[in-house]
Motif scaffolding. Structure first.
Motif, PDB file in Angstrom:
ATOM      1  N   GLU A 143      -5.528   1.609   6.335  1.00 33.30           N
ATOM      2  CA  GLU A 143      -4.206   1.333   5.780  1.00 33.30           C
ATOM      3  C   GLU A 143      -3.714   2.501   4.933  1.00 33.30           C
ATOM      4  O   GLU A 143      -2.534   2.866   4.970  1.00 33.30           O
ATOM      5  N   MET A 200       0.827  -1.212   0.000  1.00 35.49           N
ATOM      6  CA  MET A 200       0.000   0.000   0.000  1.00 35.49           C
ATOM      7  C   MET A 200       0.866   1.270   0.000  1.00 35.49           C
ATOM      8  O   MET A 200       0.570   2.231  -0.709  1.00 35.49           O
ATOM      9  N   TYR A 240     -14.215  -4.189   4.726  1.00 33.37           N
ATOM     10  CA  TYR A 240     -13.057  -4.088   3.808  1.00 33.37           C
ATOM     11  C   TYR A 240     -12.736  -2.626   3.526  1.00 33.37           C
ATOM     12  O   TYR A 240     -11.583  -2.236   3.435  1.00 33.37           O
TER      13      TYR A 240
END
Ligand code: NAD
Length: 447
Positions: A106, A70, A99
């Motif tokens: 993140e 990421m 999700y």
């Protein structure tokens, strides 16, 4: 420009490839290592016509990259798009945002500079607002602007839909976010695509309103088909007559076994939950959901009836298990209800689908998967068309008759003409047409 696309599923991968087509540098991230491995090896993990070539072309040119990292994806990105799944939450029909928020956290931890975060996933009204609060809490040191950019592509024609959409909807509140999205979609602006800028809440609701309306249209013609059968009208002609009225339009007026797929069932359910929480019941959509559920069960009764009132000990050939042609997606496909119900009635199922068998195998235990349509019909007592793949439109009917124990066809997609099927010696049942049962058809053919 540079963007990060979080999620490389049906929407993320198509959007990533199409933005690369616009000349944008794209890094696509997925936390599913095997999907990324597959993409890095040059194959694609889903079936979507034309996508393999497009991905290969832009990957080779270095414009489209794949990673599970990421941090690498979001650094230097002008915009970070979230395209992760938002399935129905087990039990209550709310959109499951696990999700989405996991991805958002993140992203927040990975960003090193100010950014625009755009939700492409379909999310309940108010989610953009929650994301704003989350980013403000996790990264008070950065300016993170939120936008909502719901996606309207259809699986099976996703590239065309992305590159030539009817409209783009963008929910934004800040000039910075608007400018970034304006620039990203400039190639579509140049071909006169309407770009609708709205508030974030409005953009979020437009997506649910669109899918609920389309589900309503499908359900409307399905109920009309039932009426046609009773009164001797032809639903294909009724749909044509309706669809030629420009106020109505001819799309989504194809009768069938009930809508399915990865979007309509979950999005109609989620809209009902949103409406319930707002205390503004949506009675039309409530009916649509209930009628559609009942329809799949009524299809089972129709098949059993066509087979003489019982399928116990019979073998049925099923052609098509995906919710529509040109995809390998079987999420919420009517086949997942109809096939187990036929098995529970005592039928043995021999099935074939050009792209859906791998995914369906895990969901449909006991099905015998075949090499092609003829393999499925070999020694079967009847054949049922569940999905209108092109390969099922021109079956060799003589060969089909030789392979089948009895020439019975139940066509839940109206692929064939009743008159032709009767002439070919089939007992043929379809949806909403006067010749839906062969006795009536024989009468008409004789007349
Ligand atoms: P999908 O399940 O095919 O893909 C989602 C992808 O996100 C998966 O590959 C998954 O591994 C990945 N993912 C999940 N969490 C992640 C994370 N934290 N980091 C990185 N990757 C992560 O889903 P989809 O069909 O592409 O749908 C995505 C969204 O788009 C949904 O909200 C859906 O409602 C909406 N949508 C779908 C369609 C369609 O036709 N499929 C059309 C319009 C809108």
């Amino acid at each position: 420009m540079r963007i990060a696309m979080i999620g490389t599923g049906y929407v993320g991968l198509v959007s990533a490839a199409c933005f690369a087509e616009f000349g944008v540098e794209v890094v696509a991230v997925d936390n599913n290592q095997s999907k990324i491995d597959c993409l890095l090896k040059g194959s694609i993990p889903i079936y979507e016509p034309g996508l393999d070539d497009m991905v290969a072309r832009h990957a080779a040119a270095g414009r489209l990259n794949f990673t599970t990292d990421m941090k690498r994806a979001v650094e230097h990105a002008d915009a970070v798009f979230i395209a992760v799944g938002t399935p129905s939450r087990r039990g209550d029909g709310h959109a499951d945002l696990t999700y989405l928020f996991a991805a958002a956290e993140e992203i927040a931890h990975s960003l090193t500079a100010n950014a625009v975060v755009v939700t492409k996933s379909t999310v309940p009204v108010g989610t953009g607002r929650r994301l704003q609060q989350l980013f403000a809490k996790l990264r008070p040191d950065l300016v993170i602007e939120i936008a909502s950019n719901p996606e309207f592509l259809r699986e099976g024609s996703a590239i065309e839909d992305f590159l030539r959409p009817d409209r783009i909807v963008v929910g934004v509140e800040t000039a910075g976010a608007r400018q970034v999205l304006d620039r990203l979609y400039r190639p579509l602006n140049l071909i006169q695509t309407p770009i609708l800028f709205t508030s974030i809440e409005t953009a979020e609701l437009i997506k649910y309103a669109t899918n609920s309306f389309l589900a309503t249209k499908v359900t409307f013609i399905n109920e009309m088909a039932d009426l046609c059968e009773k009164v001797g009208a032809d639903v294909q002609a009724v749909a044509q007559g309706l669809g030629l009225d420009r106020r109505i339009g001819n799309k989504f007026l194809h009768p069938g076994p009930g809508y399915g797929g990865s979007c309509f069932p979950k999005d109609t359910a989620a809209l009902l939950r949103i409406a319930e929480e707002a205390n503004v019941p949506q009675r039309i959509v409530e009916s649509v959901v209930a009628v559609n559920e009942g329809r799949k069960r009524s299809m089972v009764r129709r098949i059993v009836q066509a087979c003489g009132g019982s399928v116990r000990g019979q073998t049925l050939a099923i052609l098509g298990v995906t919710f529509k042609p040109n995809t390998d997606d079987i999420r919420d496909s009517p086949a997942l209800v109809i096939i187990p119900a036929l098995q529970a009635e005592g039928a043995v199922i021999q099935a074939y689908d050009p792209e859906g068998m791998t995914a369906a195998d895990a969901e449909l235990p006991g099905v015998v998967w075949c090499q092609d349509a003829y393999g499925a019909m070999d020694n079967a007592d009847a054949v049922v068309i569940l999905t209108e793949w092109n390969v099922f439109r021109a079956l060799d009917l003589e060969q089909a008759k030789r392979l089948l124990r009895r020439p019975i066809m139940v066509d839940l997609r109206n692929v064939y003409e009743p008159r032709d099927m009767i002439a070919a010696g089939f007992s043929y049942s379809s949806i909403g047409r006067p010749a839906a049962n062969s006795a009536y058809a024989t009468e008409k053919a004789d007349a």
